[in-house]
Scaffold this motif. Structure first.
Motif, mmCIF file in Angstrom:
data_model
loop_
_atom_site.group_PDB
_atom_site.id
_atom_site.type_symbol
_atom_site.label_atom_id
_atom_site.label_comp_id
_atom_site.label_asym_id
_atom_site.label_seq_id
_atom_site.Cartn_x
_atom_site.Cartn_y
_atom_site.Cartn_z
ATOM 1 N N LEU A 23 0.820 -1.217 0.000
ATOM 2 C CA LEU A 23 0.000 0.000 0.000
ATOM 3 C C LEU A 23 0.857 1.272 0.000
ATOM 4 O O LEU A 23 0.619 2.204 -0.762
ATOM 5 C CB LEU A 23 -0.917 -0.032 1.223
ATOM 6 N N ASP B 144 0.272 -4.856 8.411
ATOM 7 C CA ASP B 144 -0.107 -4.845 7.014
ATOM 8 C C ASP B 144 -1.382 -5.669 6.915
ATOM 9 O O ASP B 144 -1.437 -6.783 7.420
ATOM 10 C CB ASP B 144 1.028 -5.511 6.225
ATOM 11 N N ASN B 145 -2.389 -5.106 6.298
ATOM 12 C CA ASN B 145 -3.626 -5.856 6.135
ATOM 13 C C ASN B 145 -4.264 -6.309 7.441
ATOM 14 O O ASN B 145 -4.820 -7.394 7.520
ATOM 15 C CB ASN B 145 -3.400 -7.064 5.223
ATOM 16 N N ASP C 28 -6.975 3.921 0.779
ATOM 17 C CA ASP C 28 -7.580 3.021 1.762
ATOM 18 C C ASP C 28 -8.431 3.827 2.763
ATOM 19 O O ASP C 28 -8.584 5.041 2.602
ATOM 20 C CB ASP C 28 -6.512 2.197 2.496
ATOM 21 N N HIS D 26 -8.210 -1.299 -0.753
ATOM 22 C CA HIS D 26 -7.033 -2.133 -1.037
ATOM 23 C C HIS D 26 -7.115 -3.524 -0.433
ATOM 24 O O HIS D 26 -6.104 -4.220 -0.393
ATOM 25 C CB HIS D 26 -5.762 -1.481 -0.488
ATOM 26 N N THR D 27 -8.253 -3.895 0.087
ATOM 27 C CA THR D 27 -8.246 -5.205 0.734
ATOM 28 C C THR D 27 -9.622 -5.835 0.787
ATOM 29 O O THR D 27 -10.637 -5.154 0.855
ATOM 30 C CB THR D 27 -7.678 -5.098 2.165
ATOM 31 N N VAL E 91 -8.246 -2.370 -6.885
ATOM 32 C CA VAL E 91 -6.891 -2.211 -7.414
ATOM 33 C C VAL E 91 -6.475 -3.309 -8.398
ATOM 34 O O VAL E 91 -5.324 -3.376 -8.805
ATOM 35 C CB VAL E 91 -5.871 -2.069 -6.262
ATOM 36 N N ASN F 209 -3.416 -1.742 -10.293
ATOM 37 C CA ASN F 209 -2.160 -1.168 -9.821
ATOM 38 C C ASN F 209 -1.064 -1.224 -10.891
ATOM 39 O O ASN F 209 -1.139 -2.011 -11.841
ATOM 40 C CB ASN F 209 -1.648 -1.940 -8.605
ATOM 41 N N TYR G 194 -2.409 -15.606 4.494
ATOM 42 C CA TYR G 194 -3.096 -15.690 3.193
ATOM 43 C C TYR G 194 -2.106 -15.687 2.033
ATOM 44 O O TYR G 194 -2.417 -16.150 0.942
ATOM 45 C CB TYR G 194 -4.157 -14.586 3.052
ATOM 46 N N GLU H 196 -5.732 -11.708 -2.108
ATOM 47 C CA GLU H 196 -4.778 -10.633 -2.414
ATOM 48 C C GLU H 196 -5.474 -9.637 -3.321
ATOM 49 O O GLU H 196 -5.890 -9.977 -4.427
ATOM 50 C CB GLU H 196 -3.554 -11.223 -3.124
ATOM 51 N N ALA H 197 -5.604 -8.398 -2.861
ATOM 52 C CA ALA H 197 -6.344 -7.424 -3.661
ATOM 53 C C ALA H 197 -5.703 -7.273 -5.046
ATOM 54 O O ALA H 197 -6.382 -7.347 -6.069
ATOM 55 C CB ALA H 197 -6.389 -6.088 -2.944
ATOM 56 N N SER H 198 -4.401 -7.048 -5.076
ATOM 57 C CA SER H 198 -3.724 -6.944 -6.365
ATOM 58 C C SER H 198 -2.353 -7.597 -6.305
ATOM 59 O O SER H 198 -2.043 -8.531 -7.028
ATOM 60 C CB SER H 198 -3.555 -5.465 -6.752
ATOM 61 N N GLY H 199 -1.520 -7.091 -5.383
ATOM 62 C CA GLY H 199 -0.107 -7.441 -5.408
ATOM 63 C C GLY H 199 0.581 -6.491 -6.365
ATOM 64 O O GLY H 199 -0.017 -6.016 -7.345
HETATM 65 O O1 9GP Z 1 -2.939 -6.360 0.193
HETATM 66 C C1 9GP Z 1 -2.990 -5.302 -0.730
HETATM 67 C C2 9GP Z 1 -2.147 -5.630 -1.953
HETATM 68 O O2 9GP Z 1 -2.688 -6.730 -2.624
HETATM 69 C C3 9GP Z 1 -2.110 -4.436 -2.889
HETATM 70 O O3 9GP Z 1 -1.240 -4.675 -3.949
HETATM 71 C C4 9GP Z 1 -1.666 -3.209 -2.123
HETATM 72 C C5 9GP Z 1 -1.682 -1.967 -2.989
HETATM 73 O O4 9GP Z 1 -2.921 -1.812 -3.585
HETATM 74 O O5 9GP Z 1 -2.525 -2.958 -1.013
HETATM 75 C C6 9GP Z 1 -2.531 -4.021 -0.063
HETATM 76 N N1 9GP Z 1 -3.458 -3.671 0.989
HETATM 77 C C7 9GP Z 1 -3.077 -3.296 2.220
HETATM 78 O O6 9GP Z 1 -1.924 -3.221 2.562
HETATM 79 C C8 9GP Z 1 -4.149 -2.955 3.220
HETATM 80 O O7 9GP Z 1 -5.340 -2.649 2.687
#
Ligand code: 9GP
Length: 839
Positions: free
Chosen positions: A136, A288-289, A336, A374-375, A452, A481, A570, A669-672
């Motif tokens: 993030l 994180d997360n 976020d 983001h999550t 994302v 992203n 995860y 995983e939202a994006s990575g």
């Molecule tokens: O866990 C996501 C990750 O998948 C993504 O790439 C990143 C940037 O968008 O955000 C992370 N989310 C967080 O750290 C908390 O919402």
């Protein structure tokens, strides 16, 4: 020279060229000057840090002209501006990136050489500002780079944490956290701007009183006031004149001492207030997360958003833009939910402090904010207990109640007689202890809501924010992203860049789709040879580094199989470990087995309070201890945990990967973005259909991506029908043996208790479905091993991965944001000479 509109003749005096000149000679002179006048050292007694600082100031001088020109142009044009609000900016080291973006890397390299210094060593010397946890915060940093490169007026707003993300040490296989004192040697890149300090209120209560005209108004009587001091860092675009600003707020006491307490002899009491205030920007929460329901965290959030909103209003006043035009002047992107308390804060400022009627203020607010989610993890969706929230922000709570009342009326209107929907959508969770739901607040107060990655956005619409999607379908959109190729290719992988430039020129650095041109060379055996040689050289560098830091020998011809990212269940680093143990077990059963040699590299930090994540780190180190020493293995497998994964280290490690592990449970995983950085540097991905993996696979082609595992739908279905991890364990002898070996104490000096919590998780409910995905993962890894044996085929795949990753530049993401809903235009910055005229 004659001045315009004048017949007077003047002499032109240029500002000393040592501050702007880019020739090697000038750079050397400026460097010596800075060493002398800023560091106060002569070369014979200067430390490496002195040299670093002297160089940093030399480079900063060259940024300043662009920075001031940019600020002056924006101010003159009152340009529409993106305000990017983020609790985290994981900037990474500044020096190298600024050299690249200024286009003076080679000159400075030569200048240092001529002075008998090694630029690479000086770059190593920089303490990076680690003001973020992971993806993030790093995304925010990539976006600032792209905004400047695309010449978009923008301001990044955040917190100047005194201590950023902790440094990680490994002791006896366990993670140990060490305070990150990134400011201790000074930070040459920032400028404090105390004249733009603002005050932020906290705590206390509200009162209804008549104002001087007899009108009843609500007054907030706080019990604490803190001062926010802005520290500005220039963010230079790649080969443009645009230098935008990252403005980070430091908290201080309004008065350093409470003089009354001081006079009455209570010295400690007097200092107390100062300490309490300064604590607000003291330390980054290292999670994180996962949301931290801590009072101090809420104080950080209101602190930086209130400072930032007041700063925007100051800018408007200075540029003579009326407050009614707030949404035309600024678009505020909420990175976020962390900054979403900005919504009630803007309402409070407009209604309470500028006496605006509610409806008008709400109209402005709704048009000013855009929210990025983001999550998908429920534990990461922030909610604040009403009690805690009301104690710190009593006026904001009242405002949220009012927003909620009006919002629920709207819901009632659109969906009559649906009380369950009202309960589900309320900004206040009333199911048990009462909470403010921050993600919902962000949805109601923003005109745009984006995920994302394509899959993530679909899952938001279908699941996490489904009711809001039905309420406001027009607000939802996807912005996949991206990452900046400047830092993660040009700076981090000079060998790759040289090879790319020799074939396709350097246009790709600004337009990453240009990488496509590489496809024309994939059938050229000489090019493939060069590619392979390049990779070997990079791997050799990393092997040397591993030897130096861990004393482990690794074979550069083995496959570098890397998983580098935060530790979280995860993300399933332990699935990777099950694969390592499986290979090891195969060797133990048959020492002569023909196995593709692999070096498994891990990097990443675990949240200090996340026990299972820390236990996974211990497991990796414990497995490494056995595997690396067992003579039966004959060096065919190596397991290395590289401590203290940060941006600087990431830059070193991404280029060396053959295989990139992106193995999260589908739908988590939202994006990575690590997945993108690896592939851009020629690694092949083994991954699930999760986050941006889906789009990476689409782009590079299914044949150049190793796919395994359950899909999101299958994960949901299996959970619904009653997932039994135990059955997978019983059915699959390789899986059973791998888990039994962990459980028996084989990797823990015979102690079966050490990893029991982990084993219990897996055989108990296995929330992240490792056991369900194990067989598919192992079989796919076998295909990976097979593919690596045909190194020529592997090199083709590697080239095609790079060639087809153009979509994943953060420039593309930022362009999408600009065109789709920021509606902001580039502003060209002309570099003016600063001329002092004397008659
Ligand atoms: O866990 C996501 C990750 O998948 C993504 O790439 C990143 C940037 O968008 O955000 C992370 N989310 C967080 O750290 C908390 O919402």
């Amino acid at each position: 020279q004659t001045l315009p509109n004048s017949s007077e003749t003047v002499t032109e005096v240029r500002v000393e060229d040592d501050r702007t000149g880019l020739s090697v000679e000038t750079l050397k002179r400026a460097f010596a000057d800075n060493l002398f006048y800023i560091q106060g050292k002569f070369p014979q007694i200067a430390s490496k840090n002195d040299f670093y600082m002297a160089l940093a100031y030399t480079v900063r001088d060259r940024l300043l002209r662009r920075w001031l020109n940019t600020a002056e142009t924006y101010s003159r044009n009152a340009s529409r501006t993106v305000a990017y609000l983020s609790a985290e900016f994981l900037m990474g080291p500044q020096l190298g990136n600024n050299l690249i973006n200024l286009g003076i890397y080679d000159q400075v390299n030569q200048a240092m050489q001529e002075l008998g210094l090694d630029l690479r060593e000086l770059l190593e010397e920089e303490e990076e500002p680690g003001l973020g946890n992971g993806g993030l915060g790093r995304l925010a940093a990539c976006y600032l780079d792209s905004l400047a490169t695309l010449e978009i007026p923008s301001l990044g707003y955040g917190i100047r944490y005194e201590f950023g993300i902790f440094d990680q040490d490994i002791k006896d296989g366990w993670q140990v956290e060490i305070t990150d004192k990134w400011l201790s040697a000074g930070n040459p890149w920032e400028l404090p701007r105390p004249e733009w300090s603002v005050e932020v209120k906290l705590g206390g209560h509200t009162e209804k009183r008549a104002d001087e005209h007899g009108n009843f108004k609500i007054y907030w009587v706080p019990n604490q006031v803190v001062k926010g001091i802005p520290y500005d860092t220039p963010i230079l675009g790649y080969k443009t004149n645009t230098a935008n600003t990252l403005r980070l707020w430091k908290a201080e006491a309004v008065e350093s001492f409470d003089f009354y307490a001081f006079d009455s002899g209570d010295y400690l009491g007097a200092v107390h207030q100062k300490t309490v205030s300064e604590n607000i920007s003291k330390v980054l929460y290292p999670n994180d997360n996962s949301a931290q329901g801590k009072e101090l965290r809420l104080a950080q959030q209101i602190f930086f958003v209130s400072c930032s909103l007041k700063d925007m209003m100051r800018i408007m006043e200075q540029q003579k833009v009326p407050l009614e035009q707030f949404p035309e002047k600024f678009v505020i992107q909420l990175n976020d939910t962390h900054p979403s308390v900005a919504i009630p804060e803007l309402m409070r400022l407009l209604v309470d402090e500028y006496d605006m009627p509610w409806e008008k203020a709400w109209g402005i607010t709704k048009q000013s904010f855009a929210y990025t989610n983001h999550t998908l993890l429920p534990e990461a969706l922030e909610r604040w207990p009403i009690g805690l929230f009301g104690k710190m922000l009593p006026r904001h709570l009242e405002i949220i109640y009012e927003i909620n009342k009006r919002f629920l009326d709207e819901v009632r209107m659109k969906f009559p007689d649906d009380t369950d929907r009202l309960r589900r959508m309320s900004l206040i969770d009333e199911s048990g202890e009462r909470y403010v739901r921050m993600a919902f607040l962000a949805c109601v107060g923003s005109y745009s809501i984006n995920g994302v990655a394509a899959l993530h956005t679909e899952l938001l619409k279908k699941d996490v924010l489904h009711d809001f999607y039905e309420m406001y379908p027009e607000k939802f959109n996807n912005k996949t992203n991206g990452v900046t190729p400047r830092r993660f290719m040009v700076l981090s992988n000079p060998r790759l860049c040289r090879l790319l430039n020799s074939k396709i020129g350097d246009e790709w650095i600004k337009n990453l789709y240009e990488l496509k041109k590489l496809e024309a060379f994939v059938e050229d055996p000489e090019f493939r040879r060069q590619w392979r040689e390049m990779k070997l050289e990079i791997k050799q560098d990393v092997a040397d580094y591993i030897k130096k830091t861990t004393d482990i020998d690794v074979n550069v011809n083995s496959m570098f199989d890397i998983q580098a990212k935060r530790f979280h269940e995860y993300k399933r680093q332990h699935l990777n470990v099950l694969h390592i143990i499986t290979l090891y077990n195969r060797i133990k059963a048959n020492p002569d087995i023909d196995i593709t040699p692999r070096t498994f590299l891990f990097g990443g930090k675990a949240a200090p309070g996340y026990y299972i994540a820390k236990l996974i780190i211990k497991l990796i180190n414990s497995v490494g201890d056995i595997v690396n020493r067992d003579p039966d293995v004959r060096d065919r497998l190596k397991v290395v945990f590289l401590k203290d994964f940060n941006v600087k280290f990431a830059q070193r490690i991404y280029p060396s990967a053959d295989l990139s592990e992106q193995i999260s449970t589908a739908g988590k995983e939202a994006s990575g973005t690590g997945n993108m950085k690896f592939a851009l540097n020629g690694a092949i991905t083994i991954g699930t259909l999760d986050g941006a993996n889906v789009e990476i696979r689409e782009e590079v082609g299914a044949e150049n991506f190793f796919l395994f595992g359950l899909t999101t739908e299958e994960v949901y279905a299996l959970k619904k029908e009653g997932y039994q991890p135990w059955e997978y364990y019983q059915k699959d002898p390789e899986l059973k043996l791998a888990i039994d070996r962990i459980a028996s104490g084989f990797f823990s000096h015979g102690d079966p208790k050490l990893f029991k919590p982990l084993v219990d998780h897996l055989l108990g409910n296995d929330q992240y479905m490792l056991l369900a995905d194990y067989r598919s993962y192992i079989d796919t890894q076998d295909r990976v091993s097979e593919a690596y044996r045909d190194i020529d085929r592997w090199v083709r795949m590697s080239i095609l991965n790079v060639a087809r990753m153009g979509k994943f530049s953060s420039d593309r993401s930022i362009r999408d944001y600009c065109e789709d809903f920021w509606k902001v235009q580039p502003v060209n910055i002309e570099l003016k000479e600063y001329v002092q005229a004397t008659a």
